[in-house]
Design a protein around this motif. Sequence first.
Motif, short mmCIF file in Angstrom:
data_model
loop_
_atom_site.label_atom_id
_atom_site.label_comp_id
_atom_site.label_asym_id
_atom_site.label_seq_id
_atom_site.Cartn_x
_atom_site.Cartn_y
_atom_site.Cartn_z
N GLN A 16 0.63 -1.47 -0.28
CA GLN A 16 0.21 -0.22 -0.44
C GLN A 16 0.83 1.29 -0.10
O GLN A 16 1.86 1.27 0.53
N LEU A 17 0.71 2.34 -1.26
CA LEU A 17 1.26 3.51 -1.49
C LEU A 17 1.23 4.33 0.24
O LEU A 17 0.04 4.41 0.00
N GLN A 18 1.41 4.53 0.82
CA GLN A 18 1.19 5.64 1.80
C GLN A 18 2.71 7.08 1.99
O GLN A 18 3.89 6.59 1.95
N LEU A 19 1.64 8.65 2.61
CA LEU A 19 2.43 8.91 2.16
C LEU A 19 2.65 9.97 3.61
O LEU A 19 0.82 9.85 4.36
N VAL A 20 3.29 10.21 5.28
CA VAL A 20 3.00 10.07 6.09
C VAL A 20 4.57 11.73 6.41
O VAL A 20 5.61 11.38 6.74
N GLU A 21 3.73 12.83 7.09
CA GLU A 21 3.79 13.91 7.16
C GLU A 21 4.33 14.00 8.41
O GLU A 21 3.00 13.51 9.44
N SER A 22 5.48 14.87 9.12
CA SER A 22 5.57 14.91 10.22
C SER A 22 6.19 16.74 10.55
O SER A 22 7.06 16.79 9.31
N GLY A 23 6.10 17.00 11.52
CA GLY A 23 7.78 17.68 12.60
C GLY A 23 6.22 18.70 12.28
O GLY A 23 6.92 20.47 12.07
N GLY A 24 5.39 19.15 11.96
CA GLY A 24 4.50 20.67 12.31
C GLY A 24 4.38 20.69 13.65
O GLY A 24 4.75 20.07 14.66
N GLY A 25 4.15 21.73 13.73
CA GLY A 25 3.65 22.66 15.10
C GLY A 25 3.81 23.50 15.64
O GLY A 25 3.02 24.27 14.11
N LEU A 26 4.08 24.59 16.41
CA LEU A 26 3.89 25.83 16.84
C LEU A 26 4.74 26.78 16.93
O LEU A 26 6.06 25.88 17.80
N VAL A 27 5.26 27.87 16.12
CA VAL A 27 6.28 28.64 16.18
C VAL A 27 6.23 29.82 15.84
O VAL A 27 5.44 30.21 16.05
N GLN A 28 7.41 30.46 16.57
CA GLN A 28 7.48 32.24 16.45
C GLN A 28 7.70 32.35 15.16
O GLN A 28 8.27 31.63 14.68
N PRO A 29 7.66 33.87 15.22
CA PRO A 29 7.78 33.93 13.59
C PRO A 29 9.17 34.34 13.84
O PRO A 29 9.65 35.00 15.14
N GLY A 30 9.69 34.38 13.15
CA GLY A 30 10.90 34.27 12.35
C GLY A 30 11.88 32.59 12.71
O GLY A 30 12.87 32.58 12.61
N GLY A 31 10.96 31.48 13.32
CA GLY A 31 11.35 30.82 14.05
C GLY A 31 11.82 29.63 12.99
O GLY A 31 11.15 29.78 11.40
N SER A 32 11.95 28.17 12.94
CA SER A 32 11.71 27.45 12.08
C SER A 32 11.83 26.38 12.45
O SER A 32 11.21 25.90 13.29
N LEU A 33 11.23 25.51 11.01
CA LEU A 33 10.63 24.37 11.41
C LEU A 33 11.18 23.29 10.17
O LEU A 33 11.57 23.85 9.08
N ARG A 34 11.73 21.86 9.98
CA ARG A 34 11.14 20.70 9.77
C ARG A 34 10.69 20.38 9.45
O ARG A 34 10.55 18.81 10.10
N LEU A 35 9.89 19.49 8.36
CA LEU A 35 9.09 18.79 7.87
C LEU A 35 9.37 17.66 7.38
O LEU A 35 10.41 18.16 6.33
N SER A 36 8.57 16.78 7.63
CA SER A 36 9.02 15.43 6.98
C SER A 36 8.04 14.51 6.12
O SER A 36 7.27 15.00 6.70
N CYS A 37 8.24 13.51 4.97
CA CYS A 37 7.29 12.98 4.94
C CYS A 37 8.42 11.56 4.10
O CYS A 37 8.83 11.70 3.31
N LEU A 38 7.58 10.84 4.89
CA LEU A 38 7.93 9.42 4.72
C LEU A 38 6.86 8.47 3.88
O LEU A 38 5.83 8.17 4.14
N ALA A 39 8.14 8.65 3.04
CA ALA A 39 7.22 6.95 1.99
C ALA A 39 7.63 5.20 2.26
O ALA A 39 7.79 5.18 3.28
N SER A 40 6.06 4.73 2.15
CA SER A 40 5.97 3.36 1.94
C SER A 40 5.73 3.29 1.18
O SER A 40 4.53 3.59 0.59
N GLY A 41 5.91 1.72 0.98
CA GLY A 41 5.22 1.08 -0.26
C GLY A 41 5.48 0.77 -1.26
O GLY A 41 5.23 0.49 -2.44
N PHE A 42 6.87 2.17 -1.47
CA PHE A 42 7.04 2.30 -3.19
C PHE A 42 8.25 3.16 -2.73
O PHE A 42 8.65 3.79 -1.13
N SER A 43 9.11 3.25 -4.02
CA SER A 43 10.71 4.45 -3.76
C SER A 43 10.04 5.49 -4.22
O SER A 43 10.11 5.37 -5.68
#
Length: 132
Positions: free
Chosen positions: A1-28
């Motif tokens: 089963q092809l699936q994409l799962v995001e993570s890394g979101g959240g609350l951040v102050q203006p000027g801040g940084s975040l790194r989002l991830s997208c993990l794929a499973s079931g395919f390359s």
Amino acid sequence: QLQLVESGGGLVQPGGSLRLSCLASGFSLDSYAIGWFRQAPGKEREGVSCINNYDGSTAYADSVKGRFTISVDNAKNTVYLEMNSLNPEDTAVYSCAAEWQSPRTYYSCSGYVRRGGGMDYWGKGTLVTVSS
């Protein structure tokens, strides 16, 4: 089963940084274009960034150029979106999506970003809130 799962979101102050991830499973991700899209409350979905594993090209929306960086780790089958200098206008649900690429089906990353979609496989999204 092809699936994409995001993570890394959240609350951040203006000027801040975040790194989002997208993990794929079931395919390359080797032969896929992978895009990040976002949708803010009451607004249409828009393209943020894209990386095409088929030819290594990338694309960014004008609103995030110079602040966001997309990358892929094929060994981990994961795409990342590094977001810096965040501002309240970046608040949205961020989703990743993927589309298989071949010589016959190739489509440019800039096109996916401009269209704000056009990919077959989608994750459910992760919420990014930029607020003080």
